[in-house]
Write a protein that holds these residues in place. Structure first.
Motif, short mmCIF file in Angstrom:
data_model
loop_
_atom_site.label_atom_id
_atom_site.label_comp_id
_atom_site.label_asym_id
_atom_site.label_seq_id
_atom_site.Cartn_x
_atom_site.Cartn_y
_atom_site.Cartn_z
N SER A 74 88.11 107.82 43.95
CA SER A 74 88.28 106.95 42.79
C SER A 74 87.29 107.29 41.68
N ASN A 75 86.04 107.57 42.06
CA ASN A 75 85.06 107.97 41.06
C ASN A 75 85.43 109.30 40.40
N SER A 76 86.06 110.18 41.16
CA SER A 76 86.51 111.45 40.58
C SER A 76 87.57 111.22 39.50
N ILE A 77 88.44 110.25 39.72
CA ILE A 77 89.45 109.91 38.71
C ILE A 77 88.77 109.37 37.45
N CYS A 82 86.87 110.25 31.64
CA CYS A 82 85.81 110.52 30.66
C CYS A 82 86.02 111.86 29.98
N LEU A 83 86.33 112.87 30.77
CA LEU A 83 86.52 114.21 30.20
C LEU A 83 87.71 114.24 29.24
N LEU A 84 88.77 113.54 29.59
CA LEU A 84 89.93 113.48 28.70
C LEU A 84 89.59 112.72 27.41
N MET A 85 88.74 111.71 27.51
CA MET A 85 88.30 111.00 26.31
C MET A 85 87.53 111.93 25.39
N SER A 94 92.86 107.03 27.91
CA SER A 94 91.82 107.64 28.74
C SER A 94 90.99 106.59 29.47
N TYR A 95 90.59 105.54 28.75
CA TYR A 95 89.81 104.47 29.39
C TYR A 95 90.73 103.43 30.04
N PRO A 172 78.40 109.40 18.12
CA PRO A 172 77.67 108.55 19.07
C PRO A 172 78.49 108.19 20.31
N ALA A 173 79.77 107.90 20.12
CA ALA A 173 80.61 107.53 21.25
C ALA A 173 80.78 108.70 22.22
N GLU A 174 80.97 109.91 21.69
CA GLU A 174 81.13 111.08 22.56
C GLU A 174 79.84 111.37 23.32
N ALA A 175 78.69 111.18 22.65
CA ALA A 175 77.41 111.38 23.33
C ALA A 175 77.25 110.38 24.47
N ALA A 176 77.66 109.14 24.24
CA ALA A 176 77.58 108.12 25.28
C ALA A 176 78.46 108.47 26.47
N VAL A 177 79.69 108.91 26.19
CA VAL A 177 80.61 109.27 27.28
C VAL A 177 80.05 110.42 28.10
#
Length: 428
Positions: A74-77, A82-85, A94-95, A172-177
């Motif tokens: 589940s964590n892998s999903i 995150c990567l798709l975001m 994505s989220y 900023p959002a991409e850095a957070a992800v």
């Protein structure tokens, strides 16, 4: 408590923390693209979608494999979401859908393993820790996410650069992800350390369609059980309300205190203090056979929310949210423990948690859809607060009346079920 329990707590905390921080990053992404307000309101209910749609299958899946392995998958999903975001997939997809799918698959395993690993006598205490950490991670995750997308911390993250590598992280959002991917990896590492409980697995049927009537039977059985129906109704309403509360508080803080997202997330974070205290006190003081006595606290929580309409000072708001969190922590811990106990005895751990998730997330979905629609039609922050408080207080009052009627008309049966819980608590 066994060592494996603390490993489960650590895995759950970091995974849930990242979920909630990612919610703030998703909101920031929507703001950066000037997305309509309804899209931000739709994030929470969309996140709950797979909890509802896949509930008949996820509970059986959690019972078919070692639950530590299910949590790792589940964590892998979630990491994939995150990567798709980061590569540009819309946050609602994505989220809301992909990370939401990972969270939906994670839940039956993380709660179901408690009844496999621990005796009934330790369930309230275990739930005190798990619920306290879960709710704290929800609030602290919002706080962390708000800080990650804030001006100060995001500037430091964006200033970091890998030699000879263009990461493409420019906002900023991409850095957070990007940072939250590391948090999910930490949770995944803890997943690999969860011991096998030795409980016999229940293989998935070859024809998955047969799980639909099985799930419906389990859902019906829990709703018809004299204790199951009360505990399920209470936890369903509680989590449905909590799932949408953070979005409402963010809007309220902007209207009442002129706070931005980062400041508002810090205000939401203080609820964690009260929640942790409430959950800890409940784990020490409450027993399974007394769980239903906390229902009136739900009415009080709904009525307290109405006071937000007259609060305009952060020094009043902060202790108010601490107290509100304490009531919530003390309410949900014993009710959730009793629900797990009844569900485990009636149908097995994974299926019981799947039924619980289905109802709770359907409530989040319904309340979120109504809130999103109301926001789109122009409902103010104060109108949202009023409606939210009245709905919670009103339905908790109905649940209390429902339980009172059960005790009057089915006293012998309710007392018998409470005696089972009492005996298991003494001899577990």
């Amino acid at each position: 408590m066994k060592r494996g329990f603390y490993i489960i707590m650590a895995a759950q905390f970091f995974s849930s923390l990242a979920d909630q921080a990612l919610f703030m990053a998703a909101i920031k992404m929507l703001e950066a693209t000037s997305a309509p307000a309804w899209q931000a309101a739709a994030l929470a209910p969309l996140f709950a979608l797979f909890y509802v749609i896949l509930a008949p299958f996820l509970g059986a899946f959690a019972d078919a494999l070692p639950k530590g392995r299910v949590m790792l998958m589940s964590n892998s999903i979630k990491i994939g979401g995150c990567l798709l975001m980061l590569v540009g997939l819309h946050p609602l997809l994505s989220y809301g859908l992909i990370v939401g799918l990972g969270a939906a698959a994670y839940s039956p395993a993380k709660y179901g393993i408690l009844t496999e690993m621990l005796p009934a006598s330790q369930l309230v205490k275990a739930n005190g820790w798990i619920e306290g950490l879960t709710i704290a991670s929800i609030i602290l995750g919002v706080l962390l996410g708000g800080q990650l997308v804030g001006v100060n911390l995001s500037a430091k993250l964006l200033a970091f650069d890998f030699p000879f590598i263009d990461t493409g992280v420019d906002s900023p959002a991409e850095a957070a992800v990007s940072l939250l991917v590391l948090v999910y990896l930490l949770a995944a590492w803890f997943n690999t350390r969860i011991p096998d409980t030795g409980v016999e697995m229940r293989p998935m049927p070859k024809r998955l369609i047969t799980l639909l009537p099985d799930f419906w039977t389990c859902n019906t059985r829990l709703w018809r059980d004299r204790l199951g129906q009360i505990t399920l109704a209470t936890t369903t309403l509680f989590w449905g309300a909590l799932g949408n509360l953070k979005a409402i508080v963010l809007v309220w803080a902007a209207a009442a205190l002129s706070y931005d997202v980062t400041q508002a997330s810090a205000l939401v974070g203080v609820v964690a203090v009260g929640t942790a205290v409430g959950a800890l006190v409940a784990s020490l003081k409450m027993k399974l056979d007394r769980a239903t006595t906390v229902i009136p606290l739900g009415i009080g929580m709904g009525l307290l929310v109405l006071l937000l309409n007259i609060i305009t000072n952060v020094w009043i708001a902060a202790p108010f949210f601490v107290f509100l969190g304490a009531l919530g922590g003390f309410l949900v811990v014993p009710m959730n423990a009793l629900l797990q106990h009844r569900g485990h005895n009636l149908m097995g751990a994974g299926r019981s948690i799947a039924v619980q998730n289905f109802n709770e997330q359907a409530c989040i979905l319904a309340m979120g859809a109504i809130y999103s629609l109301s926001t789109g039609l122009g409902l103010s922050a104060y109108g949202s607060v009023t409606a939210f408080g009245l709905v919670v207080a009103g339905f908790m009052w109905l649940i209390k009346r429902w339980h009172a009627n059960n005790c009057i008309h089915h006293r012998a049966e309710v007392e018998h079920l409470l005696q089972i819980a009492r005996n298991d608590n003494l001899h577990g």
